[in-house]
Design an enzyme around this catalytic site. Structure first.
Site, PDB file in Angstrom:
ATOM      1  N   ARG A   1      40.956  30.900  45.169  1.00 27.75           N
ATOM      2  CA  ARG A   1      40.118  31.896  45.813  1.00 27.75           C
ATOM      3  C   ARG A   1      39.125  31.262  46.766  1.00 27.75           C
ATOM      4  O   ARG A   1      38.770  31.826  47.787  1.00 27.75           O
ATOM      5  CB  ARG A   1      39.389  32.673  44.718  1.00 27.75           C
ATOM      6  CG  ARG A   1      38.219  33.473  45.182  1.00 27.75           C
ATOM      7  CD  ARG A   1      37.837  34.502  44.167  1.00 27.75           C
ATOM      8  NE  ARG A   1      38.960  35.350  43.849  1.00 27.75           N
ATOM      9  CZ  ARG A   1      39.126  35.987  42.694  1.00 27.75           C
ATOM     10  NH1 ARG A   1      38.244  35.850  41.733  1.00 27.75           N
ATOM     11  NH2 ARG A   1      40.168  36.747  42.505  1.00 27.75           N
ATOM     12  N   TYR A   2      38.633  30.110  46.399  1.00 21.83           N
ATOM     13  CA  TYR A   2      37.648  29.408  47.213  1.00 21.83           C
ATOM     14  C   TYR A   2      38.345  28.251  47.929  1.00 21.83           C
ATOM     15  O   TYR A   2      39.349  27.740  47.431  1.00 21.83           O
ATOM     16  CB  TYR A   2      36.558  28.816  46.325  1.00 21.83           C
ATOM     17  CG  TYR A   2      35.731  29.791  45.548  1.00 21.83           C
ATOM     18  CD1 TYR A   2      34.737  30.538  46.166  1.00 21.83           C
ATOM     19  CD2 TYR A   2      35.913  29.939  44.174  1.00 21.83           C
ATOM     20  CE1 TYR A   2      33.939  31.397  45.429  1.00 21.83           C
ATOM     21  CE2 TYR A   2      35.114  30.792  43.433  1.00 21.83           C
ATOM     22  CZ  TYR A   2      34.127  31.520  44.066  1.00 21.83           C
ATOM     23  OH  TYR A   2      33.334  32.360  43.343  1.00 21.83           O
TER      24      TYR A   2
ATOM     25  N   ARG B   1      38.507  24.638  45.621  1.00 27.59           N
ATOM     26  CA  ARG B   1      38.711  24.538  44.175  1.00 27.59           C
ATOM     27  C   ARG B   1      39.638  25.630  43.656  1.00 27.59           C
ATOM     28  O   ARG B   1      39.741  26.696  44.261  1.00 27.59           O
ATOM     29  CB  ARG B   1      37.380  24.576  43.437  1.00 27.59           C
ATOM     30  CG  ARG B   1      36.521  25.788  43.758  1.00 27.59           C
ATOM     31  CD  ARG B   1      35.062  25.411  43.544  1.00 27.59           C
ATOM     32  NE  ARG B   1      34.161  26.547  43.557  1.00 27.59           N
ATOM     33  CZ  ARG B   1      33.688  27.094  44.664  1.00 27.59           C
ATOM     34  NH1 ARG B   1      34.076  26.674  45.849  1.00 27.59           N
ATOM     35  NH2 ARG B   1      32.843  28.104  44.591  1.00 27.59           N
TER      36      ARG B   1
ATOM     37  N   CYS C   1      43.007  31.993  22.356  1.00 22.98           N
ATOM     38  CA  CYS C   1      41.606  31.624  22.138  1.00 22.98           C
ATOM     39  C   CYS C   1      41.346  31.530  20.645  1.00 22.98           C
ATOM     40  O   CYS C   1      42.094  32.070  19.835  1.00 22.98           O
ATOM     41  CB  CYS C   1      40.664  32.674  22.720  1.00 22.98           C
ATOM     42  SG  CYS C   1      40.853  32.857  24.491  1.00 22.98           S
TER      43      CYS C   1
ATOM     44  N   CYS D   1      37.287  37.727  22.306  1.00 21.64           N
ATOM     45  CA  CYS D   1      36.055  38.444  22.621  1.00 21.64           C
ATOM     46  C   CYS D   1      36.444  39.841  23.094  1.00 21.64           C
ATOM     47  O   CYS D   1      37.306  39.985  23.961  1.00 21.64           O
ATOM     48  CB  CYS D   1      35.296  37.732  23.726  1.00 21.64           C
ATOM     49  SG  CYS D   1      35.122  35.968  23.425  1.00 21.64           S
TER      50      CYS D   1
ATOM     51  N   CYS E   1      36.338  40.518  26.969  1.00 21.80           N
ATOM     52  CA  CYS E   1      36.973  39.515  27.829  1.00 21.80           C
ATOM     53  C   CYS E   1      37.481  40.093  29.157  1.00 21.80           C
ATOM     54  O   CYS E   1      38.130  41.129  29.185  1.00 21.80           O
ATOM     55  CB  CYS E   1      38.143  38.889  27.081  1.00 21.80           C
ATOM     56  SG  CYS E   1      39.015  37.651  28.062  1.00 21.80           S
TER      57      CYS E   1
ATOM     58  N   ARG F   1      39.785  38.780  30.969  1.00 20.96           N
ATOM     59  CA  ARG F   1      41.245  38.647  31.041  1.00 20.96           C
ATOM     60  C   ARG F   1      41.909  39.286  29.828  1.00 20.96           C
ATOM     61  O   ARG F   1      42.941  38.818  29.343  1.00 20.96           O
ATOM     62  CB  ARG F   1      41.628  37.173  31.171  1.00 20.96           C
ATOM     63  CG  ARG F   1      41.019  36.558  32.403  1.00 20.96           C
ATOM     64  CD  ARG F   1      41.765  35.338  32.912  1.00 20.96           C
ATOM     65  NE  ARG F   1      40.961  34.750  33.978  1.00 20.96           N
ATOM     66  CZ  ARG F   1      40.166  33.689  33.811  1.00 20.96           C
ATOM     67  NH1 ARG F   1      40.118  33.062  32.648  1.00 20.96           N
ATOM     68  NH2 ARG F   1      39.446  33.241  34.817  1.00 20.96           N
TER      69      ARG F   1
ATOM     70  N   ASP G   1      32.101  42.159  33.963  1.00 19.37           N
ATOM     71  CA  ASP G   1      33.081  42.659  34.932  1.00 19.37           C
ATOM     72  C   ASP G   1      33.528  44.078  34.587  1.00 19.37           C
ATOM     73  O   ASP G   1      33.311  44.567  33.483  1.00 19.37           O
ATOM     74  CB  ASP G   1      34.306  41.732  34.950  1.00 19.37           C
ATOM     75  CG  ASP G   1      33.970  40.354  35.504  1.00 19.37           C
ATOM     76  OD1 ASP G   1      33.185  40.296  36.467  1.00 19.37           O
ATOM     77  OD2 ASP G   1      34.491  39.361  34.970  1.00 19.37           O
TER      78      ASP G   1
ATOM     79  N   ASP H   1      30.690  38.811  39.637  1.00 15.84           N
ATOM     80  CA  ASP H   1      31.973  38.393  40.195  1.00 15.84           C
ATOM     81  C   ASP H   1      32.481  39.605  40.977  1.00 15.84           C
ATOM     82  O   ASP H   1      32.659  40.684  40.407  1.00 15.84           O
ATOM     83  CB  ASP H   1      32.931  37.981  39.067  1.00 15.84           C
ATOM     84  CG  ASP H   1      33.727  36.740  39.443  1.00 15.84           C
ATOM     85  OD1 ASP H   1      33.980  36.537  40.651  1.00 15.84           O
ATOM     86  OD2 ASP H   1      34.117  35.986  38.543  1.00 15.84           O
TER      87      ASP H   1
ATOM     88  N   LYS I   1      32.125  34.810  43.142  1.00 15.67           N
ATOM     89  CA  LYS I   1      30.856  35.083  42.466  1.00 15.67           C
ATOM     90  C   LYS I   1      29.742  35.242  43.498  1.00 15.67           C
ATOM     91  O   LYS I   1      29.598  34.409  44.383  1.00 15.67           O
ATOM     92  CB  LYS I   1      30.527  33.936  41.518  1.00 15.67           C
ATOM     93  CG  LYS I   1      31.571  33.780  40.415  1.00 15.67           C
ATOM     94  CD  LYS I   1      31.350  32.528  39.607  1.00 15.67           C
ATOM     95  CE  LYS I   1      32.434  32.333  38.568  1.00 15.67           C
ATOM     96  NZ  LYS I   1      33.767  32.023  39.151  1.00 15.67           N
TER      97      LYS I   1
HETATM   98  C1  LIG Z   1      34.489  31.014  38.814  1.00 12.32           C
HETATM   99  C2  LIG Z   1      35.655  30.597  39.554  1.00 12.32           C
HETATM  100  C3  LIG Z   1      35.750  29.311  40.076  1.00 12.32           C
HETATM  101  C4  LIG Z   1      34.654  28.290  39.900  1.00 12.32           C
HETATM  102  O1  LIG Z   1      33.473  28.678  40.525  1.00 12.32           O
HETATM  103  P1  LIG Z   1      32.273  27.646  40.545  1.00 12.32           P
HETATM  104  O2  LIG Z   1      31.192  28.280  41.312  1.00 12.32           O
HETATM  105  O3  LIG Z   1      32.805  26.419  41.176  1.00 12.32           O
HETATM  106  O4  LIG Z   1      31.910  27.395  39.119  1.00 12.32           O
HETATM  107  C5  LIG Z   1      36.864  28.977  40.792  1.00 12.32           C
HETATM  108  N1  LIG Z   1      37.868  29.860  41.005  1.00 12.32           N
HETATM  109  C6  LIG Z   1      37.793  31.119  40.522  1.00 12.32           C
HETATM  110  C7  LIG Z   1      38.911  32.055  40.805  1.00 12.32           C
HETATM  111  C8  LIG Z   1      36.700  31.532  39.770  1.00 12.32           C
HETATM  112  O5  LIG Z   1      36.644  32.774  39.287  1.00 12.32           O
HETATM  113  S1  SF4 Z   2      36.004  35.537  26.974  1.00  8.03           S
HETATM  114 FE1  SF4 Z   2      38.240  35.837  26.899  1.00  8.03          FE
HETATM  115  S2  SF4 Z   2      39.110  33.904  27.562  1.00  8.03           S
HETATM  116 FE2  SF4 Z   2      36.959  33.506  26.988  1.00  8.03          FE
HETATM  117  S3  SF4 Z   2      37.046  32.905  24.820  1.00  8.03           S
HETATM  118 FE3  SF4 Z   2      36.666  35.092  24.873  1.00  8.03          FE
HETATM  119  S4  SF4 Z   2      38.701  36.009  24.716  1.00  8.03           S
HETATM  120 FE4  SF4 Z   2      38.994  33.883  25.313  1.00  8.03          FE
END
Ligand SMILES: *Cc1c(COP(=O)(O)O)cnc(C)c1O
Ligand code: SF4
Length: 516
Positions: free
Chosen positions: A92-93, A96, A105, A109, A112, A114, A273, A309, A316
């Protein structure tokens, strides 16, 4: 409970359905409907943290019928799947990527992000898929930072994890590895000496963990965090603001103070989110901002970024309000020692004084890090006085001499979290390129740029804006002008109903302000 059990046994003994959970607590039978859609797992350790029904630990882990009633949320609010050039990798960025290596996990949670795939046995992540992701990284030289996530990467066996780390390490342009994991909090027994001695082979390697409530601080989680920190692995924390769990000034203050005392850097605080099934957890944005303003941030210790986000996938976006450091008073348990350099006898007596004052946390503001670098006694002293932080005052990449590059990792390996305070000086470093290079070089040395001190708000903001999004949040310091901590304003519009945000690329996004 479960203190002596190894992590594999603890996982196997988890309550994975309502029937198993009801052996410990009376639970509504109907809740089984929830687990048909969203998996549950509460391992015996995390379960032992529940003090009573509906407490902060319970709410994070026990299925709730409201998860099925949420008609607003969407399965993939951050559109991660749109930004996936190959399955399980989110790019996305610019510099990175997020690489998903496990969908399991230690505890699921309920809030979560995801939720759509985590814990689903049919969505297990296969080795071949991860290898394709690594191939993608190899082919994209602009990627300098790989965030290994999931699910929880530390649910992989040591060998499996080492296999991936080894392949990532071989890629020349990858400078930094990060692991996002919740186990230090949810299954601290997973942090074994064996795991940590494996991880320390891959420096610079960072771990970001996830604590949401002081009820998660135990002897075991403290031991896990110190084991990680002692291995020279900088440890950060990402917390989600959650209704009825941590949405108060007192709880968040206790959380931040607790993290500091475990040598964990508060990194991000997230607005929850818009994930389907999590509506009952979401706080109003305004409440989060009010809480954030009133938190106790210490001028010598790291403070988090408060972020949303972006719904739809813009990354973010900080909504950190302007705030101030609290007035440091004697007797608050944080002792700041100003030292020119680390000289054994001086250090020893200053540390003894701090001990006599009952210091719970020690921060050394250090002028010159490279002097006395060969004195082994110094490193021993530092190790014996944890939690102990060192802040440096490096302003320019040219100051990162061979000596500094040798000493910083040695301090890190003594378990000392290292921070930098940058002074923005006209004609010296008042240039986005210079600060960006400095921040990246520092991160490679496992030093986190905490604060950028500037005389001019405008100059400081220009620098911070040039970093935000284009590089990791870990490289973005907080801007300090006088006694104010200032964040660039990314909020374009705010009404009672909605908040419109601008991301680092100038795109705008909407997020509901109130949750009703
Ligand atoms: C959060 C995230 C990152 C890392 O973001 P940082 O600001 O570097 O911590 C990288 N890719 C995705 C898709 C993310 O959601
Ligand atoms: S937030 Fe989601 S991915 Fe993170 S530990 Fe909890 S269940 Fe696992």
């Amino acid at each position: 409970m479960g203190k002596e059990m190894d992590w594999g046994t603890l996982l196997r003994e988890s309550a994975a359905n309502i029937r198993q959970l009801s052996l410990y607590y009376p639970v509504e039978k109907d809740a089984a409907k929830v687990t048909r859609k969203y998996p549950m797992r509460i391992n015996p350790y995390y379960l032992s943290l529940i003090k009573e029904r509906e407490d902060a630990i319970w709410k994070q882990s026990v299925p709730d019928l409201r998860e099925l009633e949420d008609e607003e949320g969407v399965p993939d609010p951050l559109h991660e799947e749109n930004d996936s050039p190959v399955a399980g990798l989110v790019h996305r960025y610019p510099d990175r990527v997020l690489l998903l290596v496990s969908n399991r996990c230690a505890m699921y949670c309920r809030f979560c992000t995801r939720k759509r795939g985590v814990g689903d046995p049919f969505k297990r992540i296969k080795k071949e898929q991860v290898l394709k992701g690594i191939e993608y990284i190899r082919e994209h030289e602009e990627i300098r930072d790989v965030l290994i996530s999931g699910g929880d990467p530390l649910l992989l066996k040591d060998e499996e994890l080492a296999f991936f780390l080894e392949r990532l390490k071989e890629i020349k342009h990858v400078e930094v590895l990060r692991i996002g994991t919740r186990v230090a909090c949810s299954l601290p027994q997973r942090i074994t000496d064996g795991l940590v001695s494996l991880l320390r082979r891959y420096h610079p390697l960072y771990i970001n963990t996830h604590f949401n409530h002081p009820g998660e601080f135990t002897e075991e989680s403290r031991r896990a965090c110190s084991t990680i920190a002692d291995a020279g692995i900088p440890l950060g924390d990402q917390t989600v603001l959650l209704r009825g769990i941590n949405d108060s000034v007192d709880v968040m203050n206790a959380l931040i103070r607790g993290l500091w005392s475990m040598r964990v850097t508060p990194y991000y605080i997230y607005q929850a989110d818009l994930t389907k099934g999590t509506k009952h957890f979401r706080t109003d944005v305004d409440l989060g901002i009010e809480i954030f303003k009133r938190l106790k941030f210490h001028p010598s210790l790291p403070m988090p970024h408060f972020v949303i986000d972006a719904p739809g996938g813009g990354g973010k976006i900080p909504i950190t309000p302007e705030c101030r450091f609290y007035d440091v008073i004697n007797g608050d348990g944080i002792e700041v020692l100003n030292l020119d350099y680390l000289e054994y006898n001086v250090l020893k007596s200053r540390l003894e004084d701090a001990g006599d004052k009952g210091a719970g946390i020690i921060v050394i503001e250090l002028r010159e890090i490279e002097k006395n670098k060969e004195d082994k006694g110094v490193y021993e002293l530092l190790k014996q006085n944890h939690p102990l932080y060192i802040n440096m005052h490096l302003n320019h990449p040219d100051e990162l001499t061979e000596d500094v590059k040798r000493v910083a990792p040695m301090l890190c390996d003594a378990g000392v979290p290292l921070g930098d305070r940058i002074n923005l000086i006209e004609g010296v470093n008042n240039d986005p390129k210079v600060i960006k290079e400095l921040a990246h070089e520092l991160l490679k040395l496992r030093v986190k740029p905490y604060y950028l001190h500037a005389d001019s708000e405008e100059d400081g903001l220009a620098i911070v804006n040039s970093l935000r999004g284009f590089t990791t949040g870990m490289a973005v310091p907080h801007l300090v002008v006088g006694d104010r901590i200032i964040s660039p304003n990314y909020i374009v519009e705010k009404t009672r109903e909605k908040i419109v945000l601008r991301n680092y690329q100038g795109r705008t996004f909407e997020y509901p302000n109130t949750n009703s």
